[in-house]
Scaffold this active site. Structure first.
Site, short mmCIF file in Angstrom:
data_model
loop_
_atom_site.label_atom_id
_atom_site.label_comp_id
_atom_site.label_asym_id
_atom_site.label_seq_id
_atom_site.Cartn_x
_atom_site.Cartn_y
_atom_site.Cartn_z
N HIS A 120 1.84 5.48 -36.94
CA HIS A 120 1.03 5.50 -35.70
C HIS A 120 -0.41 5.07 -36.02
O HIS A 120 -0.97 4.18 -35.36
CB HIS A 120 1.06 6.90 -35.09
CG HIS A 120 0.14 7.09 -33.91
ND1 HIS A 120 0.60 7.12 -32.62
CD2 HIS A 120 -1.21 7.26 -33.84
CE1 HIS A 120 -0.44 7.28 -31.78
NE2 HIS A 120 -1.54 7.36 -32.51
N GLU A 121 -1.03 5.70 -37.03
CA GLU A 121 -2.44 5.39 -37.33
C GLU A 121 -2.60 3.93 -37.76
O GLU A 121 -3.59 3.28 -37.38
CB GLU A 121 -2.97 6.33 -38.41
CG GLU A 121 -2.97 7.79 -38.02
CD GLU A 121 -3.67 8.05 -36.67
OE1 GLU A 121 -3.24 8.97 -35.95
OE2 GLU A 121 -4.63 7.33 -36.34
N HIS A 124 -3.29 1.67 -34.99
CA HIS A 124 -4.72 1.58 -34.65
C HIS A 124 -5.43 0.67 -35.64
O HIS A 124 -6.28 -0.13 -35.24
CB HIS A 124 -5.36 2.98 -34.70
CG HIS A 124 -4.91 3.91 -33.64
ND1 HIS A 124 -4.88 3.57 -32.31
CD2 HIS A 124 -4.45 5.19 -33.72
CE1 HIS A 124 -4.43 4.60 -31.60
NE2 HIS A 124 -4.17 5.61 -32.42
N HIS A 130 -3.70 3.51 -27.64
CA HIS A 130 -2.57 4.38 -27.31
C HIS A 130 -1.76 3.78 -26.17
O HIS A 130 -2.27 3.07 -25.34
CB HIS A 130 -3.07 5.77 -26.94
CG HIS A 130 -3.43 6.59 -28.14
ND1 HIS A 130 -4.37 7.58 -28.14
CD2 HIS A 130 -2.96 6.53 -29.42
CE1 HIS A 130 -4.48 8.11 -29.35
NE2 HIS A 130 -3.63 7.48 -30.15
#
Lengths: 373, 83
Positions: A120-121, A124, A130
């Site tokens: 997930h990170e 980014h 998101h």
């Protein structure tokens, strides 16, 4: 409902990463493997390639830190915020920080799976914001997922390919698993896997998702089954609530899982035979607990069994034909539950409202009737 | 997440402070002044509605049990609403 981007992305396709330190929760090898696997999630669907360096400044600097750690964005101890990362750019750009007050694990649901948080990170770090699609990797809240079976969901694929395009070096002869999509409650052709009640809620199951419909709110809340019950199966066959036991039973194949609230019940999963079903039954299609009689009906093809919850035995004289008890029901039952004294039998994309006592059918509804589209 | 529905009355002052910090951190809640506020549309209510919309919750604009439960889930520290 979809992904979002920062509008900033890397102008190069070959990126470097460096693991600056380690969490004591996992072995060095497990951290290395988790981080490497998390980056491959994105490499698999884009032209991006990641090379590890062991000194100097990498594009993506990875560290485990606590509380205030120098970027004016302090962590908050155990729980709540697990990690954060910065959009592509110089300096902090692309870097990912993990809150070492969390308990990171390699694959166990007893903590936070580092691979899932890292993947997930790194979304980014590559320029994604998101997503508000439940089930997307870039959805803000953490849900346990099995790292061994993880496939990047469609919304995330769409997002990262919007920034970098597809993986130009992918071998066309290799069939990658199809990215999972998030089912749409308002899809009139959707066939639900199961429906049950539990403590006043109605819970609808489809694939790896569920919707929870609360009495006091209009909008059913969609989330991953495993965000509620990490050890639960997905793609289930049936579900029902035993109010006497304050327990929800989930059926998949020959196994039955049990949960009270969001806690698994000790001693489960059990087998279908523990519910009095003959050994020859390999799966059931649906389950319905009749609050009035205390009997639970198990639907298998055109037949159904009746299980006496209090005696814990299967009633004599079963199985019987479904359309003997439910007038006009000619197709397979896919889900069933009771609500305000009526029995609702799902068959394909339809829901039939019955008076279970007389077997008379009152109405034919669409599957989204309770999902309030 | 508890399956039991938390009665509304259980939202404490501490919860409200938690929620306010959550909205500041993830949904750019700022201490606003001006006509909109004077007309009774509190920035907190506005941001609560935005947060509820983002997470597919019922949009009440008020701190109800579902919203609080969502706020207390473990999550990523990156804001949901980019500045």
């Amino acid at each position: 409902a979809r992904f979002s981007i920062y509008g900033r992305k890397w102008q190069k396709r070959s990126l470097t990463y460096r693991i600056e330190n380690y969490t004591p929760d996992m072995s060095v090898a497990e951290v290395d493997a988790s981080i490497g696997k998390a980056l491959q999630v994105w490499a698999k669907v884009t032209p991006l390639r990641f090379t590890r360096i062991y000194s100097g400044i990498a594009d993506i600097m990875i560290s485990f830190v606590r509380r205030e750690h120098g970027d004016f964005n302090s962590f908050d101890g155990p729980g709540n915020t697990l990690a954060h990362a910065f959009a592509p750019g110089d300096g902090l750009g692309g870097d990912a920080h993990f809150d070492d007050d969390e308990s990171f694990t390699f694959r166990s649901s007893r903590g936070v799976v580092l691979f899932i948080v890292a993947a997930h990170e790194f979304g980014h770090s590559l320029g994604l914001g998101h997503s508000n699609v439940p089930g997307a990797l870039m959805y803000p809240t953490y849900s346990y997922r099995n790292p061994d079976t993880f496939v990047l969901p469609q919304d995330d694929v769409r997002g990262i390919q919007y920034l970098y395009g597809p993986n130009s070096r992918k071998d066309p002869s290799v069939d990658d698993p199809k990215p999972p999509t998030t089912p749409d409650a308002c899809d009139s052709n959707m066939v639900l896997d199961a429906v049950t009640t539990h403590r006043g809620e109605i819970i609808f199951f489809k694939d790896s998702f569920l919707w929870r419909s609360f009495p006091q709110s209009q909008t059913p809340q969609q989330s991953l089954i495993r965000s509620l019950w990490p050890s639960a199966p997905v793609d289930i066959d049936a579900a029902y609530e035993s109010r006497q036991l304050d327990t929800v039973f989930l059926f998949k194949g020959r196994k039955v899982w049990a949960f009270t609230g969001n806690q698994p019940v000790r001693g489960y999963p059990k087998t279908l035979t523990a519910f009095g079903l003959p050994k020859g039954v390999r799966k059931i299609d649906a389950a319905l607990h009749d609050v009035n009689s205390g009997k639970t009906l198990f639907f298998v093809g055109n037949n159904y069994f009746s299980y006496d919850e209090s005696r814990k035995t299967m009633e004599q004289g079963y199985p019987r034909l479904v359309n003997q008890a439910f007038a006009g029901l000619t197709r397979r039952v896919t889900a069933a539950f009771q609500h305000k004294g009526y029995t609702y039998i799902y068959s394909g994309p339809y829901v039939y409202e019955y008076d279970l006592g007389t077997g008379t059918r009152h109405r034919e509804l669409r599957n989204s009737y309770f999902l309030r589209c | 997440t508890a399956v039991l529905s938390v009665p509304l009355s259980e939202v404490s002052v501490e919860d409200e402070s938690f929620a306010k910090n959550y909205l500041k951190k993830f949904f750019n809640l700022t201490e606003e002044e001006g006509p909109a506020v004077r007309r009774g549309i509190s920035p907190v209510n506005k941001k609560l509605a935005e947060m509820q919309r983002f997470f597919g919750l019922q949009i009440t604009g008020s701190l109800d049990a579902d919203t609080l439960a969502m706020m207390k889930k473990p999550r990523c520290g990156v804001p949901d609403e980019q500045v």
